[in-house]
Design an enzyme around this catalytic site. Structure first.
Site, PDB file in Angstrom:
ATOM      1  N   LYS A 147      46.252  33.727  59.651  1.00 13.95           N
ATOM      2  CA  LYS A 147      45.473  32.050  59.519  1.00 13.95           C
ATOM      3  C   LYS A 147      46.397  31.120  59.783  1.00 13.95           C
ATOM      4  O   LYS A 147      47.284  31.613  60.328  1.00 13.95           O
ATOM      5  CB  LYS A 147      46.582  32.606  58.232  1.00 13.95           C
ATOM      6  CG  LYS A 147      45.547  31.659  56.530  1.00 13.95           C
ATOM      7  CD  LYS A 147      45.934  32.377  55.319  1.00 13.95           C
ATOM      8  CE  LYS A 147      46.169  31.046  54.201  1.00 13.95           C
ATOM      9  NZ  LYS A 147      45.996  31.896  53.094  1.00 13.95           N
ATOM     10  N   SER A 185      43.232  31.251  49.494  1.00 18.15           N
ATOM     11  CA  SER A 185      43.205  30.615  50.546  1.00 18.15           C
ATOM     12  C   SER A 185      42.605  30.920  51.682  1.00 18.15           C
ATOM     13  O   SER A 185      42.422  30.119  52.951  1.00 18.15           O
ATOM     14  CB  SER A 185      44.095  29.664  50.314  1.00 18.15           C
ATOM     15  OG  SER A 185      45.626  30.339  50.892  1.00 18.15           O
ATOM     16  N   SER A 216      46.083  34.526  47.099  1.00 24.54           N
ATOM     17  CA  SER A 216      45.315  34.470  48.370  1.00 24.54           C
ATOM     18  C   SER A 216      44.479  35.163  49.421  1.00 24.54           C
ATOM     19  O   SER A 216      44.188  34.905  50.409  1.00 24.54           O
ATOM     20  CB  SER A 216      45.861  32.705  49.459  1.00 24.54           C
ATOM     21  OG  SER A 216      45.406  31.699  48.265  1.00 24.54           O
TER      22      SER A 216
HETATM   23  N1  GLN Z   1      44.792  29.416  44.655  1.00 20.70           N
HETATM   24  C1  GLN Z   1      46.643  30.002  44.177  1.00 20.70           C
HETATM   25  C2  GLN Z   1      47.095  28.036  44.790  1.00 20.70           C
HETATM   26  O1  GLN Z   1      46.075  27.474  44.583  1.00 20.70           O
HETATM   27  C3  GLN Z   1      46.954  30.404  44.925  1.00 20.70           C
HETATM   28  C4  GLN Z   1      46.724  30.486  46.011  1.00 20.70           C
HETATM   29  C5  GLN Z   1      47.571  31.136  47.395  1.00 20.70           C
HETATM   30  O2  GLN Z   1      48.424  32.682  47.240  1.00 20.70           O
HETATM   31  N2  GLN Z   1      47.821  30.389  48.402  1.00 20.70           N
HETATM   32  O3  GLN Z   1      48.213  28.166  44.092  1.00 20.70           O
END
Ligand code: GLN
Length: 474
Positions: free
Chosen positions: A76, A151, A175
């Site tokens: 990532k 994400s 994410s």
């Molecule tokens: N969707 C969550 C956020 O926007 C988690 C994102 C993540 O785990 N990096 O904060």
């Protein structure tokens, strides 16, 4: 099962030299370039990966190949790989080249995994759909009008399409698990402290964890074995022994105590998802597990507490991007104006919204109402899990309240997007490990994910339970 088999070749073929690692890499790269439309990768290391593959072929010949020889891995793009860009899908870091490897990457390379490239994500990992990237959205491989989740959407797509065997993602509120669920792959958020965060660009450091996504549970375990363990460069990495995580599932789950929490089956949950998860519970029960009702009464407060804490963390962590030492810079007559213009133009809408809300939350006079309260709720959420784990060994839930949604469906309403994380954020607040594995499909054929929680540092039970379900559910 030989993990490499799902991609059309086996570990034995590599070690008997019927096939070379270079052949494997050529195949992965061909699959990757054939699906560039999905926008999963931000950078592909074609030449470097082939070079590395040839080196590993030599090591196999010499009988000194590492445990991940033959495995291709994507990373990532908020995790550093030396000599390559780490953009976080942000204008702010568009041209930032990392001078060092993240510890997890360094350990993968030392184990002879091949890093194929960097994957697309929501800017600074803030999002649940991989739509908020300055490089454009990642598309769902089954239906390009839908999101792959986020994400770590690029990592999930790379694995789901067989471009790589495994990928690294980061999970602050879901994410890794949420995109794994949307794309029909396995994803694991380790216990907080299990994997070093050194080289992961901070978003909300008290919740952030690096973890693997893979096409099957065996590959998750292989990667986790390698990336886990104490790292002196991350003060929060735990000095806890790393067990040999199981590579094959048990024959039965005799004696396993499985918890079901009603809070994770709200009335709005689709029956397709609820049924798929209950079906998995029945499969476990038939194989010797006992199923128990447990209660996690503070679950409904986890999302607001998570967003308070993570935004407060964000506002202070992202203060470092001031245009001075690295990152995007706008010139101006005064220092103040330079910082302001650099940050205004360097960050995207969602990131700026979070920095502003986080700054507000931490402001004198409000911190007691929000940040302090959120930390108290965090403690209660963790306590709910601790109490439940006195009665059960694992808790199973849906990973997400819906399957993959349409592009654009939720970008207009941030709160709507936040609700994609209702079932995952509790694990980050409590710091416990959680895994998502496929457990069925909806009427459209879109994957449904099952989430399993276990007590801190018990990834072994997670992997065993998930591996067993994977074998039984097919
Ligand atoms: N969707 C969550 C956020 O926007 C988690 C994102 C993540 O785990 N990096 O904060």
């Amino acid at each position: 099962m030989d993990a490499l088999r799902s991609y059309g070749f086996t570990r034995e073929q590599l070690f008997s030299r019927e096939l070379s690692v270079a052949d494997v890499v050529v195949e992965c790269l061909a699959r990757l370039h054939a699906r560039e439309d999905l926008n999963a990768f931000l950078e592909v290391f074609d030449a470097e990966a082939l070079d590395a593959a040839r080196g590993i072929d030599e090591k196999i010949r010499a009988g000194r190949a590492g445990p991940l020889a033959g495995m291709t891995v994507a990373v990532k793009d908020n995790i550093c790989v030396r000599g390559h860009r780490t953009t976080c899908a942000s204008r702010m870091l568009e041209n930032y080249i990392s001078p060092y490897h993240a510890t997890a990457v360094e350990r993968l390379i030392a184990a002879d995994a091949i890093i194929i490239g960097k994957t697309n994500l929501d800017e600074f990992a803030m999002g649940s759909s991989s739509e908020r990237s300055i490089f454009g959205p990642v598309l769902h491989p089954r239906d390009p009008s839908r999101v792959p989740g986020g994400s770590s959407g690029g990592s999930a797509v790379a694995v789901a399409t067989g471009m790589v065997h495994a990928a690294l993602g980061s999970d602050t509120g879901g994410s890794i698990r949420q995109p794994a669920s949307f794309c029909g792959v396995a994803g694991l958020k380790p216990t907080y402290g299990r994997v070093s965060r050194y080289g992961l660009v901070a978003f909300a450091p008290s919740c952030d964890q690096i973890g693997p996504l893979a096409g099957n549970v065996e590959d998750l375990a292989r990667v986790l074995r390698v990336i886990s363990g104490r790292d002196p460069r991350d003060a929060t990495s735990a000095d806890v022994p790393v067990p040999d995580f199981p590579l094959s599932p048990p024959d039965n789950v005799e004696g396993l105590r499985v918890g079901i929490a009603e809070e994770y089956f709200p009335s709005i949950l689709s029956t397709e998802i609820g049924d798929a998860v209950m079906n998995a519970a029945n499969v476990l029960a038939e194989a010797g597990a006992s199923v128990h009702q447990v209660s996690l009464p503070h679950a409904e407060y986890a999302v607001p507490a998570y967003y308070c804490i993570s935004m407060a963390d964000t506002s202070s962590n992202l203060a470092r991007f001031d245009g001075v030492e690295y990152g995007f810079r706008r010139s101006a007559d005064t220092y103040q104006e330079m910082v302001m213009r650099s940050r205004t133009d360097g960050f995207g809408e969602e990131v700026k919204r979070r920095i502003m809300i986080g700054t507000y939350i931490l402001s004198q006079g409000f911190d007691q109402d929000y940040y302090r309260k959120a930390r108290q709720v965090r403690r209660l959420v963790a306590k709910d899990f601790e109490e439940a784990f006195e009665k059960v060994d694992v808790i199973i839930t849906p990973t997400t309240p819906t399957t993959a949604f349409k592009l654009g469906d939720r970008t207009g309403d941030p709160v709507d997007m936040f609700l994609a994380d209702v079932f995952t954020v509790g694990g980050n607040l409590a710091g416990i490990p959680a895994i998502s594995v496929p457990c069925g499909a909806d009427a459209r054929g879109l994957p449904i994910g099952l989430q399993i929680f276990a007590p801190a540092f018990d990834e072994t039970t997670l992997l065993k339970t998930a591996g067993f379900l994977e074998k039984r559910l097919g």
